[in-house]
Design an enzyme around this catalytic site. Structure first.
Site, PDB file in Angstrom:
ATOM      1  N   ASP A 150       0.868  -1.195   0.000  1.00  0.00           N
ATOM      2  CA  ASP A 150       0.000   0.000   0.000  1.00  0.00           C
ATOM      3  C   ASP A 150       0.893   1.231   0.000  1.00  0.00           C
ATOM      4  OD1 ASP A 150      -2.552   1.448   0.219  1.00  0.00           O
ATOM      5  OD2 ASP A 150      -1.824   2.022   2.194  1.00  0.00           O
ATOM      6  N   SER A 151       0.320   2.362  -0.396  1.00  0.00           N
ATOM      7  CA  SER A 151       1.073   3.616  -0.374  1.00  0.00           C
ATOM      8  C   SER A 151       1.482   3.988   1.054  1.00  0.00           C
ATOM      9  CB  SER A 151       0.220   4.730  -0.972  1.00  0.00           C
ATOM     10  OG  SER A 151      -0.966   4.864  -0.210  1.00  0.00           O
ATOM     11  N   TYR A 157      -0.767   8.543  -2.671  1.00  0.00           N
ATOM     12  CA  TYR A 157      -0.724   8.326  -4.125  1.00  0.00           C
ATOM     13  C   TYR A 157      -1.964   8.915  -4.810  1.00  0.00           C
ATOM     14  CZ  TYR A 157       2.970   4.654  -4.004  1.00  0.00           C
ATOM     15  OH  TYR A 157       4.141   3.951  -3.878  1.00  0.00           O
ATOM     16  N   GLY A 158      -3.057   8.993  -4.041  1.00  0.00           N
ATOM     17  CA  GLY A 158      -4.377   9.239  -4.641  1.00  0.00           C
ATOM     18  C   GLY A 158      -4.512  10.511  -5.444  1.00  0.00           C
ATOM     19  N   CYS A 167      -4.355  -1.517  -2.166  1.00  0.00           N
ATOM     20  CA  CYS A 167      -4.521  -0.084  -2.373  1.00  0.00           C
ATOM     21  C   CYS A 167      -5.365   0.071  -3.634  1.00  0.00           C
ATOM     22  CB  CYS A 167      -3.139   0.548  -2.574  1.00  0.00           C
ATOM     23  SG  CYS A 167      -3.177   2.284  -3.033  1.00  0.00           S
ATOM     24  N   ASN A 168      -6.489   0.749  -3.490  1.00  0.00           N
ATOM     25  CA  ASN A 168      -7.374   0.917  -4.648  1.00  0.00           C
ATOM     26  C   ASN A 168      -6.740   1.796  -5.711  1.00  0.00           C
ATOM     27  OD1 ASN A 168     -10.306  -0.168  -3.937  1.00  0.00           O
ATOM     28  ND2 ASN A 168      -9.329   0.572  -2.085  1.00  0.00           N
ATOM     29  N   THR A 169      -6.018   2.814  -5.260  1.00  0.00           N
ATOM     30  CA  THR A 169      -5.419   3.745  -6.217  1.00  0.00           C
ATOM     31  C   THR A 169      -4.404   3.003  -7.089  1.00  0.00           C
ATOM     32  OG1 THR A 169      -5.684   5.435  -4.523  1.00  0.00           O
ATOM     33  CG2 THR A 169      -4.265   5.976  -6.389  1.00  0.00           C
ATOM     34  N   GLU A 184      -3.605   9.802   7.626  1.00  0.00           N
ATOM     35  CA  GLU A 184      -2.143   9.618   7.744  1.00  0.00           C
ATOM     36  C   GLU A 184      -1.553  10.556   8.799  1.00  0.00           C
ATOM     37  OE1 GLU A 184       0.348   7.847   5.401  1.00  0.00           O
ATOM     38  OE2 GLU A 184      -1.317   6.505   4.929  1.00  0.00           O
ATOM     39  N   CYS A 191     -11.252   2.890  -0.701  1.00  0.00           N
ATOM     40  CA  CYS A 191      -9.876   3.260  -0.339  1.00  0.00           C
ATOM     41  C   CYS A 191      -9.586   2.520   0.951  1.00  0.00           C
ATOM     42  CB  CYS A 191      -9.756   4.769  -0.127  1.00  0.00           C
ATOM     43  SG  CYS A 191      -8.172   5.247   0.598  1.00  0.00           S
ATOM     44  N   THR A 192      -8.466   1.845   1.004  1.00  0.00           N
ATOM     45  CA  THR A 192      -8.204   0.976   2.151  1.00  0.00           C
ATOM     46  C   THR A 192      -7.929   1.757   3.442  1.00  0.00           C
ATOM     47  OG1 THR A 192      -5.892   0.785   1.432  1.00  0.00           O
ATOM     48  CG2 THR A 192      -7.408  -0.953   0.750  1.00  0.00           C
ATOM     49  N   HIS A 193      -7.733   3.067   3.323  1.00  0.00           N
ATOM     50  CA  HIS A 193      -7.595   3.880   4.535  1.00  0.00           C
ATOM     51  C   HIS A 193      -8.938   4.140   5.228  1.00  0.00           C
ATOM     52  CE1 HIS A 193      -3.639   4.887   2.940  1.00  0.00           C
ATOM     53  NE2 HIS A 193      -3.375   5.632   3.997  1.00  0.00           N
TER      54      HIS A 193
END
Ligand code: DGL
Length: 274
Positions: free
Chosen positions: A10-11, A42-43, A73-75, A158, A192-194
């Site tokens: 993931d980012s 990254y998004g 990570c979806n992005t 983040e 989005c995994t966040h």
């Protein structure tokens, strides 16, 4: 090519929400998690940048003998997966695979909506790619997907501000804008995994209790279990020692502190440079 651990990328921290579910579903397997915290988020970046960064991460995990890499990570899944599969994987023969999170999620979306109207909350990169719109239309032509980009949500998470009052404004704003597109939306997909870290706040701002909020972790974990059953040749390349390694491209102390929130237990990460 040697057998090795499953790589999860993931980012930053978001992929840990998926990794947690995967590790729970496959406790005996070895895993390496790589978070590119130095270059997150990254998004909001261009297609070329996301592709280049994701490819570097995949190569790094392949170099560590990971036969299988999950882009948690979806992005990265939206902007880089197809290009990597088509242009870069063939050089590795048939013993290295990269999987994403969009297709497994799209395949199960019908379980969550009665009205056939789904709202997607995601990063600008994922929304711009229209990957969910395309993938869901392909699987379920009668389901309509409405999208809303939430550029501030990942930075809030983040920076550990997702529980604070500052996040209320941005959560409320994007939920309102999404639901205003069609009052029949009855499922919100956290693309989005966040975003599972904002779950409590998201639920608080929902105007109706019947709207389902979907997080991907359990869906992706279940899909990986089924993938390994269907592909015994890949399963045989995945080692089983129950180990979990956490790598970050930025400060391990910062990673350990934040990762705890996502992972639920203390994490001892290691620094890797590009
Ligand atoms: N967690 C990533 C996703 O699922 C996005 C985070 C970022 O913007 O870097 O899309």
């Amino acid at each position: 090519m040697h057998p090795g651990p499953i790589g999860i990328f993931d980012s930053g921290y978001g992929g840990l929400t998926v990794f947690r579910e995967i590790a729970h579903a496959l406790p005996e397997y070895d895993f390496i998690y790589l978070g590119d915290n130095a270059r997150s988020p990254y998004g909001t970046r261009s297609f070329e940048t996301i592709y280049q960064y994701t490819l570097e991460a995949v190569r790094r995990l392949f170099d560590m003998d990971c036969p299988l890499v999950i882009l948690a990570c979806n992005t990265a899944s939206a902007r880089a997966l197809r290009s990597i599969q088509q242009h870069d994987l063939p050089a590795y023969g048939d013993r290295r695979r990269v999987l994403g999170v969009i297709r497994p999620t799209a395949e199960r979306i019908d379980e969550f909506t009665r009205s056939g109207r789904v709202g997607l909350l995601a990063t600008p990169g994922t929304v711009r790619s229209a990957s969910y719109v395309i993938e869901i239309a392909h699987q379920y032509p009668d389901i309509r997907v409405y999208q809303e980009a939430c550029p501030m949500w990942v930075p809030l998470i983040e920076n550990n501000e997702h529980d604070g009052p500052g996040a209320d404004y941005f959560v409320d704003k994007h939920i309102r804008r999404l639901l205003a597109q069609d009052p029949a939306i009855d499922a919100l997909l956290l693309g989005c995994t966040h975003y599972p870290l904002l779950m409590d706040k998201i639920r608080r701002f929902l105007p109706r209790p019947d709207i389902a909020v979907i997080s991907q972790g359990p869906i992706v974990a279940d899909s990986l279990v089924r993938y390994l059953h269907r592909h015994p040749e890949m399963d045989a390349l995945c080692t089983r020692g129950g180990s979990r390694r956490f790598l970050t491209t930025d400060r391990p102390e910062a990673f350990n502190e934040m990762a705890r929130l996502f992972w639920g237990e203390p994490v001892a990460s290691e620094y890797v440079s590009w």
